[in-house]
Motif scaffolding. Sequence first.
Motif: not given
Length: 185
Positions: A116-141
């Motif tokens: 959602l919001g990624d107009l470069r890769y085929g999304s048909q609508r915007r998500f938020a200003a300067d953002a796409i609906a992609l979020h890293c919610y967990l990192l483990g190392v």
Amino acid sequence: LVHRLDRLASGVMILARTSKAAARLSACFREHTAVKKYLVIVEGRYHGSGVCDDYIKKHNRTVSIVAKTHPRAQHALLSWSAVAQHNDLSLLSIELTTGRPHQIRSQLAHRGMPVLGDLRYGSQRRFAADAIALHCYLLGVPHPVTKQVLVWKAPPPPCWHGYFDDAIAALLAESCIPAPSSVEH
């Protein structure tokens, strides 16, 4: 800085305090032993789970799926599972194995699931200003010295409010601590 996120994505980032720690932590990402989990809202209704196992190449500012034999092909591997659906959107949980530029965006779009919001890769609508609906919610190392598994979680930014709030809260509340064998060197 130990790793990167796409400019339009949000989420957990790891920074090292020393060059030695940076080298060891960077090796975890380079060797694909860091645990990386993302939340993604995609256009369309999807159920179940799957694996995206492709070869990609970056050309200018866009990534595309190519044959394994392409001279600049890089292996890209992730697994996804559908968490929730609402109207014509789905919330996916992604576990990223590799970590190529635009990997999640290009692999999902290739399967007809644009972020959602990624107009470069085929999304048909915007998500938020300067953002796409992609979020890293967990990192483990593993800690660079003690090797104890360290895990960080972060909720999505405010622009996500109103999108799958209950499902996201449930995912963040889960005990998502990876097994030590999955992140040891």
